[in-house]
Design a protein around this motif. Structure first.
Motif, PDB file in Angstrom:
ATOM      1  N   TYR A   1       8.507   6.601  -2.165  1.00  0.00           N
ATOM      2  CA  TYR A   1       9.221   6.870  -0.914  1.00  0.00           C
ATOM      3  C   TYR A   1       8.683   8.166  -0.319  1.00  0.00           C
ATOM      4  N   LEU A   2       8.597   8.177   1.006  1.00  0.00           N
ATOM      5  CA  LEU A   2       8.099   9.374   1.685  1.00  0.00           C
ATOM      6  C   LEU A   2       8.836   9.503   3.004  1.00  0.00           C
ATOM      7  N   VAL A   3       9.601  10.572   3.130  1.00  0.00           N
ATOM      8  CA  VAL A   3      10.318  10.854   4.367  1.00  0.00           C
ATOM      9  C   VAL A   3       9.776  12.162   4.913  1.00  0.00           C
ATOM     10  N   THR A   4       9.349  12.149   6.162  1.00  0.00           N
ATOM     11  CA  THR A   4       8.685  13.329   6.702  1.00  0.00           C
ATOM     12  C   THR A   4       8.924  13.433   8.204  1.00  0.00           C
ATOM     13  N   GLN A   5       8.587  14.573   8.744  1.00  0.00           N
ATOM     14  CA  GLN A   5       8.780  14.825  10.170  1.00  0.00           C
ATOM     15  C   GLN A   5       7.546  14.399  10.959  1.00  0.00           C
ATOM     16  N   MET A   6       7.794  14.050  12.201  1.00  0.00           N
ATOM     17  CA  MET A   6       6.688  13.768  13.129  1.00  0.00           C
ATOM     18  C   MET A   6       5.723  14.942  13.172  1.00  0.00           C
ATOM     19  N   GLY A   7       4.442  14.647  13.246  1.00  0.00           N
ATOM     20  CA  GLY A   7       3.444  15.708  13.367  1.00  0.00           C
ATOM     21  C   GLY A   7       2.886  16.182  12.044  1.00  0.00           C
ATOM     22  N   ASN A   8       3.577  15.860  10.953  1.00  0.00           N
ATOM     23  CA  ASN A   8       3.076  16.276   9.639  1.00  0.00           C
ATOM     24  C   ASN A   8       1.879  15.433   9.202  1.00  0.00           C
ATOM     25  N   ASP A   9       1.183  15.955   8.185  1.00  0.00           N
ATOM     26  CA  ASP A   9       0.074  15.226   7.551  1.00  0.00           C
ATOM     27  C   ASP A   9       0.510  14.869   6.145  1.00  0.00           C
ATOM     28  N   LYS A  10       0.268  13.611   5.756  1.00  0.00           N
ATOM     29  CA  LYS A  10       0.683  13.181   4.410  1.00  0.00           C
ATOM     30  C   LYS A  10      -0.382  12.274   3.797  1.00  0.00           C
TER      31      LYS A  10
ATOM     32  N   SER B   1      -5.826  -4.578  -4.899  1.00  0.00           N
ATOM     33  CA  SER B   1      -7.204  -4.632  -5.376  1.00  0.00           C
ATOM     34  C   SER B   1      -7.545  -6.070  -5.719  1.00  0.00           C
ATOM     35  N   SER B   2      -8.829  -6.372  -5.719  1.00  0.00           N
ATOM     36  CA  SER B   2      -9.294  -7.692  -6.127  1.00  0.00           C
ATOM     37  C   SER B   2     -10.648  -7.542  -6.788  1.00  0.00           C
ATOM     38  N   LEU B   3     -11.003  -8.529  -7.590  1.00  0.00           N
ATOM     39  CA  LEU B   3     -12.273  -8.478  -8.293  1.00  0.00           C
ATOM     40  C   LEU B   3     -13.424  -8.414  -7.285  1.00  0.00           C
ATOM     41  N   LYS B   4     -13.342  -9.275  -6.293  1.00  0.00           N
ATOM     42  CA  LYS B   4     -14.310  -9.265  -5.203  1.00  0.00           C
ATOM     43  C   LYS B   4     -13.568  -9.431  -3.881  1.00  0.00           C
ATOM     44  N   GLY B   5     -14.229  -9.103  -2.819  1.00  0.00           N
ATOM     45  CA  GLY B   5     -13.593  -9.227  -1.514  1.00  0.00           C
ATOM     46  C   GLY B   5     -13.148 -10.644  -1.218  1.00  0.00           C
ATOM     47  N   GLY B   6     -11.941 -10.780  -0.719  1.00  0.00           N
ATOM     48  CA  GLY B   6     -11.450 -12.081  -0.282  1.00  0.00           C
ATOM     49  C   GLY B   6     -10.775 -12.881  -1.371  1.00  0.00           C
ATOM     50  N   GLU B   7     -10.877 -12.455  -2.588  1.00  0.00           N
ATOM     51  CA  GLU B   7     -10.263 -13.211  -3.677  1.00  0.00           C
ATOM     52  C   GLU B   7      -8.857 -12.698  -3.967  1.00  0.00           C
ATOM     53  N   THR B   8      -8.237 -13.277  -4.972  1.00  0.00           N
ATOM     54  CA  THR B   8      -6.857 -12.959  -5.310  1.00  0.00           C
ATOM     55  C   THR B   8      -6.638 -11.457  -5.390  1.00  0.00           C
ATOM     56  N   GLN B   9      -5.645 -11.002  -4.683  1.00  0.00           N
ATOM     57  CA  GLN B   9      -5.360  -9.571  -4.651  1.00  0.00           C
ATOM     58  C   GLN B   9      -4.126  -9.247  -5.485  1.00  0.00           C
ATOM     59  N   TYR B  10      -4.172  -8.098  -6.111  1.00  0.00           N
ATOM     60  CA  TYR B  10      -3.055  -7.596  -6.899  1.00  0.00           C
ATOM     61  C   TYR B  10      -2.501  -6.385  -6.150  1.00  0.00           C
ATOM     62  N   PHE B  11      -1.216  -6.449  -5.868  1.00  0.00           N
ATOM     63  CA  PHE B  11      -0.608  -5.433  -5.021  1.00  0.00           C
ATOM     64  C   PHE B  11       0.149  -4.380  -5.816  1.00  0.00           C
ATOM     65  N   GLY B  12       0.156  -3.199  -5.251  1.00  0.00           N
ATOM     66  CA  GLY B  12       1.022  -2.152  -5.758  1.00  0.00           C
ATOM     67  C   GLY B  12       2.442  -2.376  -5.265  1.00  0.00           C
ATOM     68  N   PRO B  13       3.376  -1.532  -5.699  1.00  0.00           N
ATOM     69  CA  PRO B  13       4.791  -1.722  -5.350  1.00  0.00           C
ATOM     70  C   PRO B  13       5.141  -1.285  -3.931  1.00  0.00           C
ATOM     71  N   GLY B  14       4.210  -0.633  -3.261  1.00  0.00           N
ATOM     72  CA  GLY B  14       4.483  -0.212  -1.887  1.00  0.00           C
ATOM     73  C   GLY B  14       4.953   1.230  -1.799  1.00  0.00           C
ATOM     74  N   THR B  15       4.651   1.851  -0.689  1.00  0.00           N
ATOM     75  CA  THR B  15       5.148   3.197  -0.365  1.00  0.00           C
ATOM     76  C   THR B  15       5.930   3.085   0.938  1.00  0.00           C
ATOM     77  N   ARG B  16       7.191   3.421   0.865  1.00  0.00           N
ATOM     78  CA  ARG B  16       8.059   3.331   2.036  1.00  0.00           C
ATOM     79  C   ARG B  16       8.018   4.655   2.784  1.00  0.00           C
ATOM     80  N   LEU B  17       7.372   4.632   3.943  1.00  0.00           N
ATOM     81  CA  LEU B  17       7.198   5.841   4.741  1.00  0.00           C
ATOM     82  C   LEU B  17       8.174   5.818   5.908  1.00  0.00           C
ATOM     83  N   LEU B  18       8.921   6.882   6.036  1.00  0.00           N
ATOM     84  CA  LEU B  18       9.843   7.031   7.161  1.00  0.00           C
ATOM     85  C   LEU B  18       9.516   8.321   7.882  1.00  0.00           C
ATOM     86  N   VAL B  19       9.178   8.188   9.143  1.00  0.00           N
ATOM     87  CA  VAL B  19       8.845   9.363   9.955  1.00  0.00           C
ATOM     88  C   VAL B  19      10.009   9.646  10.896  1.00  0.00           C
ATOM     89  N   LEU B  20      10.533  10.853  10.790  1.00  0.00           N
ATOM     90  CA  LEU B  20      11.720  11.207  11.588  1.00  0.00           C
ATOM     91  C   LEU B  20      11.343  12.045  12.814  1.00  0.00           C
TER      92      LEU B  20
END
Lengths: 114, 112
Positions: B10-19, B93-112
């Protein structure tokens, strides 16, 4: 331009019945198709795939059908179970292209009622 | 063992910041991706790297800069954050481009 479309945003079925999720695509270069399942607060997980040289691929309760002429694929889940309740994404890629990428549909939320 | 991991979750941050958001895969895959899932739940590819080389760069504002120090890592740096950047960002990520991808759990970004 949305190249992969899942026209039903949601589907509700009774436990034990068949769930059919549909997906249409427009790019004739696509030759490899995948279904992913996503639970809330998790990343999508791979479910089943099919190459364009086949018209059917089966894995347990999950079967994917491909109709290349209609640019249509579907995922059948039989029998449906409450644990199948999730968002299902179809994806397509052109593996012949070195820099191939998967283009995703916008998902169908499946609810399986006990 | 987590195959594809992302930090932070999770990432909550203000407008204009760099993350920055970090991604690591321990699957030995050659190709890594960043996707953005917006409020309409549409998963849209942003970038793809193959063996540290950028191979896909969709029409993403140049405030977004991916960096791949090695083929197991693909980080995403975002400058001058805007409200519209609020979304869930998935690494894959995937072994090669276009093939089965394995996903991370996600990062929830909220910009206030």
């Amino acid at each position: 331009d949305q190249q992969v479309k899942q026209n039903s945003p949601s589907l509700s079925v009774q436990e034990g019945r068949i769930s059919i999720l549909n997906c249409d695509y427009t790019n004739s270069m696509f030759d490899y198709f995948l279904w992913y399942k996503k639970y809330p607060a998790e990343g999508p997980t791979f479910l089943i795939s099919i190459s364009s040289i086949k018209d059917k691929n089966e894995d347990g309760r999950f079967t994917v059908f491909l109709n290349k002429s209609a640019k249509h694929l579907s995922l059948h889940i039989v029998p449906s179970q409450p644990g199948d309740s999730a968002v299902y994404f179809c994806a397509a890629s052109a593996t012949r292209v070195h820099a191939g990428k998967s283009t995703f549909g916008d998902g169908t939320t499946l609810t399986v009622k006990p | 063992d987590t195959a594809v991991s992302q930090t932070p979750k999770y990432l909550v941050t203000q407008m204009g910041n760099d993350k920055s958001i970090k991604c690591e895969q321990n699957l030995g895959h050659d190709t890594m991706y960043w996707y953005k899932q917006d409020s309409k739940k549409f998963l849209k590819i942003m970038f793809s790297y193959n063996n540290k080389e950028l191979i896909i760069n969709e029409t993403v504002p140049n405030r977004f800069s991916p960096k791949s120090p090695d083929k197991a890592h693909l980080n995403l740096h975002i400058n001058s954050l805007e409200l519209g950047d609020s979304a869930v960002y998935f690494c894959a990520s995937s072994l090669k481009g276009g093939e089965t991808q394995y996903f991370g759990p996600g990062t929830r970004l909220l910009v206030l």
